[in-house]
Scaffold this motif. Structure first.
Motif, PDB file in Angstrom:
ATOM      1  N   ALA A 159       0.830  -1.210   0.000  1.00  0.00           N
ATOM      2  CA  ALA A 159       0.000   0.000   0.000  1.00  0.00           C
ATOM      3  C   ALA A 159       0.866   1.262   0.000  1.00  0.00           C
ATOM      4  CB  ALA A 159      -0.930  -0.017   1.212  1.00  0.00           C
ATOM      5  N   LEU A 160       1.937   1.243   0.797  1.00  0.00           N
ATOM      6  CA  LEU A 160       2.837   2.397   0.845  1.00  0.00           C
ATOM      7  C   LEU A 160       3.559   2.599  -0.481  1.00  0.00           C
ATOM      8  CD1 LEU A 160       4.407   1.990   4.409  1.00  0.00           C
ATOM      9  CD2 LEU A 160       2.693   3.654   3.677  1.00  0.00           C
ATOM     10  N   LEU A 161       3.958   1.481  -1.111  1.00  0.00           N
ATOM     11  CA  LEU A 161       4.656   1.591  -2.390  1.00  0.00           C
ATOM     12  C   LEU A 161       3.739   2.140  -3.472  1.00  0.00           C
ATOM     13  CD1 LEU A 161       7.209   1.080  -4.028  1.00  0.00           C
ATOM     14  CD2 LEU A 161       6.409  -1.266  -4.426  1.00  0.00           C
ATOM     15  N   VAL A 162       2.504   1.667  -3.510  1.00  0.00           N
ATOM     16  CA  VAL A 162       1.543   2.193  -4.484  1.00  0.00           C
ATOM     17  C   VAL A 162       1.307   3.680  -4.252  1.00  0.00           C
ATOM     18  CG1 VAL A 162      -0.867   2.098  -5.231  1.00  0.00           C
ATOM     19  CG2 VAL A 162       0.418  -0.008  -4.903  1.00  0.00           C
ATOM     20  N   ALA A 163       1.155   4.066  -2.970  1.00  0.00           N
ATOM     21  CA  ALA A 163       0.948   5.484  -2.652  1.00  0.00           C
ATOM     22  C   ALA A 163       2.145   6.329  -3.069  1.00  0.00           C
ATOM     23  CB  ALA A 163       0.680   5.648  -1.156  1.00  0.00           C
ATOM     24  N   ALA A 164       3.360   5.802  -2.836  1.00  0.00           N
ATOM     25  CA  ALA A 164       4.572   6.549  -3.203  1.00  0.00           C
ATOM     26  C   ALA A 164       4.686   6.704  -4.716  1.00  0.00           C
ATOM     27  CB  ALA A 164       5.806   5.830  -2.649  1.00  0.00           C
ATOM     28  N   VAL A 165       4.407   5.625  -5.443  1.00  0.00           N
ATOM     29  CA  VAL A 165       4.497   5.689  -6.910  1.00  0.00           C
ATOM     30  C   VAL A 165       3.455   6.649  -7.472  1.00  0.00           C
ATOM     31  CG1 VAL A 165       4.214   4.370  -9.035  1.00  0.00           C
ATOM     32  CG2 VAL A 165       5.534   3.406  -7.143  1.00  0.00           C
ATOM     33  N   LEU A 166       2.235   6.560  -6.966  1.00  0.00           N
ATOM     34  CA  LEU A 166       1.182   7.457  -7.448  1.00  0.00           C
ATOM     35  C   LEU A 166       1.500   8.914  -7.124  1.00  0.00           C
ATOM     36  CD1 LEU A 166      -2.068   5.453  -6.579  1.00  0.00           C
ATOM     37  CD2 LEU A 166      -0.989   5.766  -8.814  1.00  0.00           C
ATOM     38  N   ALA A 167       2.015   9.151  -5.919  1.00  0.00           N
ATOM     39  CA  ALA A 167       2.374  10.522  -5.552  1.00  0.00           C
ATOM     40  C   ALA A 167       3.510  11.044  -6.426  1.00  0.00           C
ATOM     41  CB  ALA A 167       2.773  10.579  -4.077  1.00  0.00           C
ATOM     42  N   GLY A 168       4.492  10.174  -6.720  1.00  0.00           N
ATOM     43  CA  GLY A 168       5.593  10.584  -7.580  1.00  0.00           C
ATOM     44  C   GLY A 168       5.144  10.875  -8.999  1.00  0.00           C
ATOM     45  N   VAL A 169       4.281  10.015  -9.535  1.00  0.00           N
ATOM     46  CA  VAL A 169       3.757  10.236 -10.892  1.00  0.00           C
ATOM     47  C   VAL A 169       2.932  11.521 -10.942  1.00  0.00           C
ATOM     48  CG1 VAL A 169       2.176   9.329 -12.633  1.00  0.00           C
ATOM     49  CG2 VAL A 169       3.801   7.803 -11.515  1.00  0.00           C
ATOM     50  N   ARG A 170       2.119  11.725  -9.925  1.00  0.00           N
ATOM     51  CA  ARG A 170       1.313  12.957  -9.870  1.00  0.00           C
ATOM     52  C   ARG A 170       2.201  14.187  -9.809  1.00  0.00           C
ATOM     53  NH1 ARG A 170      -0.993  15.933  -5.522  1.00  0.00           N
ATOM     54  NH2 ARG A 170      -2.888  17.066  -6.139  1.00  0.00           N
ATOM     55  N   MET A 171       3.256  14.118  -9.000  1.00  0.00           N
ATOM     56  CA  MET A 171       4.161  15.250  -8.902  1.00  0.00           C
ATOM     57  C   MET A 171       4.867  15.515 -10.229  1.00  0.00           C
ATOM     58  SD  MET A 171       5.569  17.721  -7.283  1.00  0.00           S
ATOM     59  CE  MET A 171       4.919  17.420  -5.632  1.00  0.00           C
ATOM     60  N   LEU A 172       5.340  14.443 -10.885  1.00  0.00           N
ATOM     61  CA  LEU A 172       5.980  14.604 -12.186  1.00  0.00           C
ATOM     62  C   LEU A 172       5.037  15.233 -13.199  1.00  0.00           C
ATOM     63  CD1 LEU A 172       8.125  11.380 -12.754  1.00  0.00           C
ATOM     64  CD2 LEU A 172       8.942  13.736 -12.594  1.00  0.00           C
ATOM     65  N   TRP A 173       3.799  14.763 -13.221  1.00  0.00           N
ATOM     66  CA  TRP A 173       2.820  15.296 -14.166  1.00  0.00           C
ATOM     67  C   TRP A 173       2.562  16.779 -13.901  1.00  0.00           C
ATOM     68  CZ3 TRP A 173       0.804  14.947 -18.649  1.00  0.00           C
ATOM     69  CH2 TRP A 173      -0.439  15.532 -18.958  1.00  0.00           C
ATOM     70  N   ARG A 174       2.404  17.122 -12.625  1.00  0.00           N
ATOM     71  CA  ARG A 174       2.177  18.534 -12.289  1.00  0.00           C
ATOM     72  C   ARG A 174       3.359  19.398 -12.665  1.00  0.00           C
ATOM     73  NH1 ARG A 174       0.554  18.832  -6.127  1.00  0.00           N
ATOM     74  NH2 ARG A 174       0.903  21.047  -6.627  1.00  0.00           N
ATOM     75  N   ARG A 175       4.581  18.901 -12.438  1.00  0.00           N
ATOM     76  CA  ARG A 175       5.762  19.692 -12.770  1.00  0.00           C
ATOM     77  C   ARG A 175       5.920  19.840 -14.275  1.00  0.00           C
ATOM     78  NH1 ARG A 175       7.694  22.951  -8.833  1.00  0.00           N
ATOM     79  NH2 ARG A 175       6.991  21.992  -6.902  1.00  0.00           N
ATOM     80  N   MET A 176       5.646  18.763 -15.005  1.00  0.00           N
ATOM     81  CA  MET A 176       5.742  18.854 -16.456  1.00  0.00           C
ATOM     82  C   MET A 176       4.730  19.852 -17.009  1.00  0.00           C
ATOM     83  SD  MET A 176       6.258  14.808 -17.365  1.00  0.00           S
ATOM     84  CE  MET A 176       6.010  15.076 -19.115  1.00  0.00           C
ATOM     85  N   ARG A 177       3.526  19.830 -16.469  1.00  0.00           N
ATOM     86  CA  ARG A 177       2.525  20.808 -16.894  1.00  0.00           C
ATOM     87  C   ARG A 177       2.945  22.221 -16.512  1.00  0.00           C
ATOM     88  NH1 ARG A 177      -3.321  19.329 -14.889  1.00  0.00           N
ATOM     89  NH2 ARG A 177      -3.642  21.332 -15.944  1.00  0.00           N
ATOM     90  N   ALA A 178       3.537  22.362 -15.310  1.00  0.00           N
ATOM     91  CA  ALA A 178       3.957  23.689 -14.866  1.00  0.00           C
ATOM     92  C   ALA A 178       5.067  24.248 -15.753  1.00  0.00           C
ATOM     93  CB  ALA A 178       4.419  23.638 -13.413  1.00  0.00           C
ATOM     94  N   VAL A 179       6.057  23.410 -16.095  1.00  0.00           N
ATOM     95  CA  VAL A 179       7.147  23.864 -16.962  1.00  0.00           C
ATOM     96  C   VAL A 179       6.609  24.216 -18.343  1.00  0.00           C
ATOM     97  CG1 VAL A 179       9.267  23.157 -18.129  1.00  0.00           C
ATOM     98  CG2 VAL A 179       8.936  22.623 -15.714  1.00  0.00           C
ATOM     99  N   ALA A 180       5.703  23.375 -18.862  1.00  0.00           N
ATOM    100  CA  ALA A 180       5.120  23.659 -20.173  1.00  0.00           C
ATOM    101  C   ALA A 180       4.315  24.956 -20.142  1.00  0.00           C
ATOM    102  CB  ALA A 180       4.244  22.496 -20.624  1.00  0.00           C
ATOM    103  N   ALA A 181       3.547  25.167 -19.063  1.00  0.00           N
ATOM    104  CA  ALA A 181       2.764  26.397 -18.935  1.00  0.00           C
ATOM    105  C   ALA A 181       3.670  27.613 -18.825  1.00  0.00           C
ATOM    106  CB  ALA A 181       1.847  26.302 -17.722  1.00  0.00           C
ATOM    107  N   ALA A 182       4.776  27.464 -18.061  1.00  0.00           N
ATOM    108  CA  ALA A 182       5.719  28.577 -17.931  1.00  0.00           C
ATOM    109  C   ALA A 182       6.385  28.900 -19.259  1.00  0.00           C
ATOM    110  CB  ALA A 182       6.773  28.236 -16.875  1.00  0.00           C
ATOM    111  N   ALA A 183       6.784  27.857 -19.993  1.00  0.00           N
ATOM    112  CA  ALA A 183       7.418  28.073 -21.288  1.00  0.00           C
ATOM    113  C   ALA A 183       6.447  28.711 -22.274  1.00  0.00           C
ATOM    114  CB  ALA A 183       7.935  26.748 -21.842  1.00  0.00           C
TER     115      ALA A 183
END
Length: 323
Positions: A91-115
């Motif tokens: 359960a912890l591993l799934v939560a960590a992976v999902l949180a990491g993927v969510r963070m990556l997606w948000r950062r990629m969107r943020a960088v794209a929006a900034a650019a």
């Protein structure tokens, strides 16, 4: 294996406790590199440890023994990880992976929006002045082939004199030149995967601002002038607390991440560091041998424990298969 596998899950705790002292005592650029690298490594190793726990629980299942063609009795005798421990780890591993993927997606969107925002701003130069009474200044990172831009409001320009403006622009340009948003994004990714590392992410958000302060001081040739610019900008924003929404990848003169504003406040600490004697950032501290050795020892011990636990599990499965 049973004790070793839990150590990589605990090592981020003392590392997080040491994050702020390291951020305060080391020169900004080695502190940023050290904290970011350690945070990523410890987050990855904690996920590996969780993965080993999950596998150790799965191999105890009859179906796994049937598929793997090993002795279930031998596995259960040599593997001390219970099904409950494996389930919690899963359960912890799934939560960590999902949180990491969510963070990556948000950062990629943020960088794209900034650019995209940087590309759409008027004018061909790096500096863009917007007509806004709210004092603000921030750097918009660009994508390959699309240079970043520095955005400054007329409200902040009115609050600063010429020397302050030079210091402010040097600070924002340092964010772009050193790609500080990548360090902050990496540290936040590590904290998303392992919440124990949140203090390390906050420390990185602080050290990149200190890094930009020092670069600005070198450009202007006056540390006190940069300190005055930071102080004036902070004072100006107290009368206009509202800021317009900007992408998460943006870094500004006063910082843009809530985690960086926690605790004693980064602005007074940055001003105090700029007003300190320059010898506090002499070459011996630019090469932090002792902190680097300590960080390497923590990360190395975490990797050794994860590897040893995985090796023990491999040996148990090998014996079970032979039996």
């Amino acid at each position: 294996m049973h004790l070793l596998i839990y150590l990589p899950l605990l090592f981020p705790a003392p590392a997080a406790l040491a994050a702020r002292p390291l951020a305060e005592r080391l020169a900004p650029w080695p502190a940023t590199w050290l904290l970011t690298t350690c945070a990523l490594a410890l987050a990855a190793l904690s996920c590996v440890a969780l993965g080993v726990l999950v596998v150790a629980g799965l191999v105890r299942l009859p179906l796994a023994a049937l598929v793997g063609d090993w002795s279930l009795a031998t596995v259960r005798a040599g593997d001390s990880v219970s099904k409950i421990e494996a389930a919690v780890a899963g359960a912890l591993l799934v939560a960590a992976v999902l949180a990491g993927v969510r963070m990556l997606w948000r950062r990629m969107r943020a960088v794209a929006a900034a650019a995209f925002e940087a590309a759409c701003l008027p004018g061909p130069g790096q500096l863009v002045v917007v007509d806004d009474t709210v004092p603000d200044a921030y750097a918009l990172p660009g994508l390959p082939g699309l240079p970043g831009r520095v955005v400054v409001s007329t409200g902040l320009l009115d609050a600063l004199n010429d020397a302050d403006r030079k210091a402010m622009l040097a600070h924002e340009r340092a964010h772009l030149a050193c790609h500080h948003y990548t360090f902050v994004a990496a540290a936040h990714l590590a904290a998303a995967c392992n919440p124990l590392l949140r203090p390390a992410a906050a420390a990185v958000a602080y050290t990149v601002e200190r890094w930009a302060d020092e670069r600005a001081a070198t450009t202007c040739g006056d540390r006190r002038q940069v300190a005055r610019a930071v102080g004036k900008a902070a004072l100006a924003t107290t009368h206009h607390p509202a800021r317009r929404r900007v992408p998460e990848a943006v870094l500004g003169l006063l910082g843009r991440h809530r985690s960086a504003l926690h605790g004693a406040g980064p602005v007074p600490r940055r001003v105090a560091a700029l007003l300190a004697e320059p010898h506090a950032y002499s070459p011996p501290l630019n090469y932090p041998i002792l902190p680097l050795a300590a960080a390497s020892a923590v990360v190395g011990a975490s990797a050794l424990c994860a590897f040893a636990a995985a090796h023990d599990l491999h040996v148990v499965l090998k014996l079970a298969g032979a039996g």
